[in-house]
Write a protein that holds these residues in place. Sequence first.
Motif, short mmCIF file in Angstrom:
data_model
loop_
_atom_site.label_atom_id
_atom_site.label_comp_id
_atom_site.label_asym_id
_atom_site.label_seq_id
_atom_site.Cartn_x
_atom_site.Cartn_y
_atom_site.Cartn_z
N ASN A 40 0.80 -1.23 0.00
CA ASN A 40 0.00 0.00 0.00
C ASN A 40 0.83 1.27 0.00
OD1 ASN A 40 -2.59 -1.23 -0.06
ND2 ASN A 40 -2.51 -1.60 2.15
N ASP A 41 1.95 1.24 -0.74
CA ASP A 41 2.75 2.46 -0.88
C ASP A 41 2.54 3.14 -2.21
OD1 ASP A 41 4.01 0.69 -2.57
OD2 ASP A 41 6.01 0.92 -1.69
N GLY A 42 1.61 2.62 -3.03
CA GLY A 42 1.32 3.22 -4.32
C GLY A 42 2.23 2.77 -5.44
N PHE A 43 3.17 1.85 -5.16
CA PHE A 43 4.09 1.38 -6.18
C PHE A 43 3.78 -0.07 -6.54
CE2 PHE A 43 7.10 4.30 -3.70
CZ PHE A 43 6.70 5.41 -4.43
N LEU A 98 8.61 -9.45 -4.44
CA LEU A 98 9.59 -8.39 -4.60
C LEU A 98 8.86 -7.06 -4.51
CD1 LEU A 98 10.40 -10.91 -6.64
CD2 LEU A 98 12.30 -9.38 -7.22
N LEU A 99 9.19 -6.27 -3.54
CA LEU A 99 8.53 -4.97 -3.33
C LEU A 99 9.20 -3.90 -4.19
CD1 LEU A 99 7.97 -5.05 0.53
CD2 LEU A 99 6.42 -5.77 -1.29
N GLY A 100 8.37 -3.11 -4.89
CA GLY A 100 8.89 -2.09 -5.79
C GLY A 100 9.14 -0.77 -5.10
N GLY A 101 10.15 -0.06 -5.59
CA GLY A 101 10.47 1.26 -5.05
C GLY A 101 9.86 2.40 -5.82
N GLY A 102 9.11 2.09 -6.88
CA GLY A 102 8.46 3.13 -7.67
C GLY A 102 9.36 3.77 -8.70
N ASN A 103 10.62 3.36 -8.75
CA ASN A 103 11.58 3.93 -9.70
C ASN A 103 12.20 2.86 -10.60
OD1 ASN A 103 13.09 2.60 -7.81
ND2 ASN A 103 14.37 4.36 -7.23
N ALA A 150 -4.27 -6.41 -1.00
CA ALA A 150 -4.08 -7.38 -2.07
C ALA A 150 -3.82 -8.77 -1.51
CB ALA A 150 -2.93 -6.95 -2.96
N ASP A 151 -4.57 -9.74 -1.99
CA ASP A 151 -4.37 -11.15 -1.64
C ASP A 151 -3.86 -11.89 -2.87
OD1 ASP A 151 -5.65 -10.57 0.90
OD2 ASP A 151 -7.56 -10.64 -0.19
N LEU A 152 -3.40 -13.13 -2.66
CA LEU A 152 -2.83 -13.91 -3.76
C LEU A 152 -3.51 -15.26 -3.86
CD1 LEU A 152 0.97 -13.26 -3.06
CD2 LEU A 152 -0.54 -12.02 -4.62
N ILE A 153 -3.63 -15.75 -5.11
CA ILE A 153 -4.17 -17.07 -5.39
C ILE A 153 -3.23 -17.75 -6.37
CG2 ILE A 153 -6.11 -18.38 -6.33
CD1 ILE A 153 -7.80 -15.79 -5.78
N GLY A 174 -1.26 -6.13 3.93
CA GLY A 174 -1.19 -4.73 3.52
C GLY A 174 0.16 -4.09 3.76
N ASN A 175 1.13 -4.85 4.26
CA ASN A 175 2.47 -4.32 4.51
C ASN A 175 3.53 -5.09 3.74
OD1 ASN A 175 2.47 -6.73 5.87
ND2 ASN A 175 2.89 -5.87 7.90
#
Length: 588
Positions: free
Chosen positions: A88-91, A108-113, A143-146, A162-163
């Motif tokens: 939930n950071d918008g990226f 893998l969490l995105g940094g928006g860049n 967001a959930d995953l299946i 959410g984190n």
Amino acid sequence: MTNPSPLKFVVASGTPIPLASGTKSKAVVLADFNGDKILDLLVGNGEDQPNGTASVLIGNGSGGFGAPVSLQVNGREPEVAATGDFNNDGFADIVTANESSPGNISILLGGGNGTFSTVPALIAVGKEPHSVVVADVNKDGRADLITTNIASNNVSVLLGAGNGTFGAAIGYGAGAGAAAATVGDFNGDGKIDIATANLNANTVSILAGDGLGSFGAPTNVTVGNSPYGIVSGDFNGDGKLDFATANDSDVSVVLGNGNGTFNAAKSFAVGKGVSGIATADLNGDKVLDIVTSNFDSSDASILIGKGDGTFDSEVYFSVGAGPFGVAIGDVNGDGKPDLVTPNIKAGNASVLLNQTTLISLKSPMVDGSAEKTASINADLTIGTLTVNSSPIVTANIVGYDSVTGTQANDVITGSVAVNRLDGQGGNDLVTGLGGNDILAGGEGRDRVFGGSGNDSISGGLGRDKLRGDEGSDRFIFDTGKVFNSDTIGSDRMIDFKRGEDKIVLDQTTFTQISIRLFDSRVTFSSVGNIRQAENSSSLVTYIRSTGNLFYNENGSKEGFGSGGIFASIRKPGSANGNLGVSDFTIQA
């Protein structure tokens, strides 16, 4: 015929795009990973080794992509990927399904860049996860995953915190060889359900959701042989969710009844060795189409929807050798959905740019609003439509009564019936003729003529000429946005008739005007020159000598603030040019 124009795709300049050596992607994803509002490309590289990778290729906005940037996944055979905002950071973040045992997924969490976390989180799921879907299955805004697990014949559901973290996978039985999934409300209860394509059972399993993240026992629907992929959508326009599967050599389309039951599958031929499936409106007719990637014939098949759940015969376009998966998105910013396929045998990705003229014919409406470059000539009097594309296309529109133009320079003529005509963008000529018509010029320098009848006429943005002709007409000033003197233009009212016509000011545009106050002389003044107009305390000021109308947003302060001129009256010295409060009305 829902679009008279032929389907047209061309190979993007500079393509095919080289992928990482040895790539075995079974899906490709389009998303904006670096925040530039241009779609980028994500593929899972599919190496059968502990330190598998995925690749991101940054889009250039014209249909091309940069060199692949490798991302460490740390799972074996990350062939399939998906994106969503997991923290939930918008990226945009990434999840890969790593097919080799033990079955797991990588986050893998995105940094928006365009960068991502260097230490991906590994989460256990069922055996040989073959696809992954992102959805909010418990309505908590996270967001959930299946995953579909081809070796354990089930799906794994992971609820998001959410984190960026997820709860332990919970398994739910599906059919034999659960290979792919789609989600949606198949039974009309407002809750997310799961549909799986079962490769080894020739079925689709429907798992009804309870809205809290749990799912019931599967009910099965028979489809074609070896269904490998699945998509959902409303293919017949009845408001009920349907689905389609990519089978060994065809596509099965199954129409839903909205209560969790389905009609028998209908088969539509496509290319050889179907390896992927996607759905979108590709030709702008407001009807879903289907596209498949075909591994053996090295092409992409497009089935154009008719709007009743059936499809025209396939139109195919060649791509690279061994395409495995297809993604749909506007990669060059022209508003048209394009196609991308990862080609396993060729080691590259093909990009097909959509150059179809986007016109929708759904009687009684002609709608060209999605088309930016080709104009139309529509004449409802004689029932003809000409699309000024290359090649030029004509169509019979006898019986139609409404036209929405393209973003180019259109000529739109109504009939003696009641018409709704809208020029949209471009410098248009809109003529109502008879009937009580609703006429709008849209953006651009338009000419809007009402003809006989009691018409509602709006120029929209740009400097337009408005003529009501016979009848009691409404000259409407409404751009759909707050007044902006740089873009609103000054519309010329050619034949305003006092006591019969009205000047209508919409409060969305003229935000300071209230219906209650407009009866007062404080909000309208008729003055002799521009100097008096600039110093008037009224919100609407009319200069008798020039016929110009001003929105005087800052009251008695000098100038007009953020207001300015928005209209003029032809022949201001005539009786019809002697405007008063009674000539105006307000609409909310």
